[in-house]
Design an enzyme around this catalytic site. Structure first.
Site, short mmCIF file in Angstrom:
data_model
loop_
_atom_site.label_atom_id
_atom_site.label_comp_id
_atom_site.label_asym_id
_atom_site.label_seq_id
_atom_site.Cartn_x
_atom_site.Cartn_y
_atom_site.Cartn_z
N CYS A 20 59.27 44.81 33.85
CA CYS A 20 59.15 44.90 33.37
C CYS A 20 60.22 43.77 33.07
O CYS A 20 59.64 42.22 32.55
CB CYS A 20 59.90 45.98 32.30
N1 LIG Z 1 56.83 50.50 34.36
C1 LIG Z 1 57.49 49.95 33.00
O1 LIG Z 1 59.01 50.92 33.25
C2 LIG Z 1 56.79 49.60 32.21
C3 LIG Z 1 57.49 49.72 30.43
C4 LIG Z 1 56.41 49.52 29.76
C5 LIG Z 1 55.69 48.86 29.89
N2 LIG Z 1 55.49 48.11 30.96
C6 LIG Z 1 54.06 47.43 31.06
O2 LIG Z 1 53.17 47.91 31.32
C7 LIG Z 1 51.48 47.54 31.83
C8 LIG Z 1 51.33 48.22 33.56
O3 LIG Z 1 53.05 48.48 33.96
P1 LIG Z 1 53.03 49.74 35.11
O4 LIG Z 1 54.38 49.15 35.79
O5 LIG Z 1 52.27 50.81 35.30
O6 LIG Z 1 52.00 49.32 36.71
P2 LIG Z 1 51.44 49.47 37.59
O7 LIG Z 1 50.80 48.47 39.05
O8 LIG Z 1 52.52 50.87 38.12
O9 LIG Z 1 50.87 50.62 36.99
C9 LIG Z 1 48.89 49.56 36.72
C10 LIG Z 1 47.88 50.16 37.77
O10 LIG Z 1 46.30 49.58 37.21
C11 LIG Z 1 46.38 50.08 38.41
N3 LIG Z 1 44.97 48.67 37.84
C12 LIG Z 1 45.10 47.59 37.69
N4 LIG Z 1 43.40 46.76 37.28
C13 LIG Z 1 43.00 47.71 37.48
C14 LIG Z 1 41.83 47.48 36.48
N5 LIG Z 1 40.80 46.50 36.23
N6 LIG Z 1 41.01 49.40 36.26
C15 LIG Z 1 41.50 50.22 35.94
N7 LIG Z 1 42.60 49.64 37.10
C16 LIG Z 1 43.59 48.97 37.29
C17 LIG Z 1 47.03 49.19 39.12
O11 LIG Z 1 45.89 49.98 40.70
C18 LIG Z 1 47.93 49.99 38.67
O12 LIG Z 1 47.34 51.54 39.83
C19 LIG Z 1 52.56 46.18 32.45
O13 LIG Z 1 52.67 45.31 31.38
C20 LIG Z 1 54.27 46.60 32.09
O14 LIG Z 1 54.87 45.17 31.99
C21 LIG Z 1 55.75 48.87 32.18
#
Ligand SMILES: NC(=O)c1ccc[n+]([C@@H]2O[C@H](COP(=O)([O-])OP(=O)(O)OC[C@H]3O[C@@H](n4cnc5c(N)ncnc54)[C@H](O)[C@@H]3O)[C@@H](O)[C@H]2O)c1
Length: 433
Positions: free
Chosen positions: A272
């Site tokens: 983030c």
């Molecule tokens: N981690 C945090 O604390 C947080 C908080 C708020 C917002 N975000 C935002 O949320 C979004 C996701 O973050 P995250 O931390 O969950 O990421 P992450 O990498 O933990 O999870 C994303 C998942 O999506 C999967 N993925 C990728 N392409 C895909 C597809 N085409 N089809 C199905 N699955 C697919 C990946 O394999 C992964 O498991 C980002 O934009 C991030 O900036 C994250």
């Protein structure tokens, strides 16, 4: 069409698909499943799918028991097959939004996920993007993918952006207590999304557009980045001026209004703060606007690992030791306390920099038994009194709760405390950021 969706939401008969079962999507999916809503999680990472099948959670905020219960309830299942979304009434997209190189947005995961969704989506479904991204993504990048396949917005489907605001590990504010902002391509899309989120979240905050909702998230994280950059800089300044920055922050925090404490540290990590503001920076550039605050804060924070190494070197020099050849123990390698997430962890940059300067590195982290990253291949050290005494310096990089800090304090020859764990105790052996 929206009447049908409204009725299903009201009767809790809607089916939900969550695309991307990571730190954001996985808890979100289980939250809906916990309300007896049928949820299909779509995930492309085979290791994650296998872990789910084995009822093993890979996210700190989800216990194995919670996962097992969700699977056993029949309300949650995971799949790699996008055709499994064909019955979903609402599709929530939670895929990564990393950087390309140092600072360019990479929305390829969003585009790939949306393309796959557009092949299987049923008529009248609601699509909500939750991934953090730059303003305009939903309208300029996602909407055309559906339109190019002949879908008419407001008739054949609805599209919204709703930023995820979870704070992993924050027990005070679990997902259902965090108000959810939603902005739609049109007001009806936002109204539908609000109804869906109301199933799991008390307060939903509608805004006038997807572009506004996208910017809300970037404002929040830019606010954090800039304040962290500011306090990091002030901590370096205070050190030179022989002022205790931690004492200053503590006292300033007694002001009941107009001040919010931020704390210095070895840098920022996770998926983030290090990258979200750069999405905004990049988009603003395309309008000919240069955000000096974002650039400055990013640069100050990026310097922190090097600064820590410099301070450790100075502390060793005062004790007639050279950094080269010194044995340094890094306590905590994840980017955040009590969270098993190594993404962009500043500890890794500190380790690389110390190694480049010839220090001998070991680490201990109750959440990470092995560390295989870049040029690092290490096993977490099990701490006992004798082991701790072997090191010339112990760096508190991440302050996990499950560490015996008393034992460290008793045995370490020198501690560099970048998290104020020791609150200035034993000044002759504990140096603070
Ligand atoms: N981690 C945090 O604390 C947080 C908080 C708020 C917002 N975000 C935002 O949320 C979004 C996701 O973050 P995250 O931390 O969950 O990421 P992450 O990498 O933990 O999870 C994303 C998942 O999506 C999967 N993925 C990728 N392409 C895909 C597809 N085409 N089809 C199905 N699955 C697919 C990946 O394999 C992964 O498991 C980002 O934009 C991030 O900036 C994250």
């Amino acid at each position: 069409m929206d009447k049908d969706l409204r009725r299903k939401i009201k009767n809790k008969q809607l089916k939900i698909a969550v695309v991307g079962l990571g730190y954001v999507g996985f808890p979100l999916a289980l939250e809906f499943a916990g309300k007896s809503i049928e949820v299909t999680g779509i995930e492309i990472d085979n290791d994650r799918l296998a872990a789910i099948a084995n009822r093993r959670s890979y996210i700190s905020d989800i216990s194995n028991r919670q996962l097992s219960d969700a699977l056993a309830s029949g309300y949650f299942k995971a799949s790699a097959d996008f055709s499994d979304i064909k019955e979903a009434d609402a599709i929530l997209i939670c895929v990564p939004t990393p950087l390309k190189g140092r600072d360019l947005p990479d929305i390829s995961f969003i585009k790939n996920a949306v393309k796959a969704v557009s092949l299987h989506i049923k008529n009248g479904a609601l699509v909500i993007l939750e991934s953090t991204t730059y303003p305009g993504t939903t309208e300029e990048e996602i909407l055309p993918i559906f339109q190019n396949r002949g879908f008419r917005h407001g008739k054949d489907f609805f599209l919204c952006f709703s930023p995820e605001r979870i704070d992993p590990g924050n027990k005070r504010f679990p997902m259902h207590k965090i108000p959810k902002v939603v902005g739609g391509i049109n007001p009806e899309a936002a109204r539908l999304a609000a109804l869906v989120y109301h199933i799991i979240i008390k307060q939903v905050v509608p805004v006038s557009s997807a572009r506004c909702a996208e910017t809300v998230k970037l404002l929040e994280n830019t606010f954090r980045l800039i304040n962290i950059g500011l306090i990091d800089e002030l901590s370096m300044m205070a050190h030179k001026m022989k002022i205790d920055i931690w004492e200053v922050i503590q006292a300033a925090s007694t002001k009941p209004f107009g001040f919010m404490p931020f704390y210095p540290g070895p840098g920022v990590g996770g998926h983030c703060i290090p990258k979200d503001p750069l999405y905004l920076y990049w988009k603003a550039k395309s309008f000919g606007f240069n955000s000096r605050f974002i650039r400055l804060a990013s640069n100050v924070i990026a310097y922190m690992p090097e600064y820590i190494v410099k301070r450790i070197e100075e502390a060793l020099t005062r004790r007639k030791k050279k950094l080269k050849g010194s044995k340094i123990l890094i306590m905590g390698v994840t980017y955040k306390k009590d969270i098993k997430d190594l993404r962009k962890s500043p500890s890794i940059d500190v380790i690389s920099s110390l190694k480049n300067k010839g220090a001998k590195i070991a680490y201990s982290d109750p959440l990470i038994p092995f560390l295989k990253l870049k040029d690092i291949d290490l096993k977490s050290v099990v701490l006992n009194d004798k082991k701790i005494r072997e090191f010339d310096c112990v760096l508190i990089a991440t302050d996990h709760s499950a560490v015996d800090y008393g034992r460290l304090l008793k045995n370490a020859r020198l501690i560099f405390d970048s998290r104020n764990v020791f609150k200035g105790r034993l000044k002759e052996r504990v140096e603070r950021l």
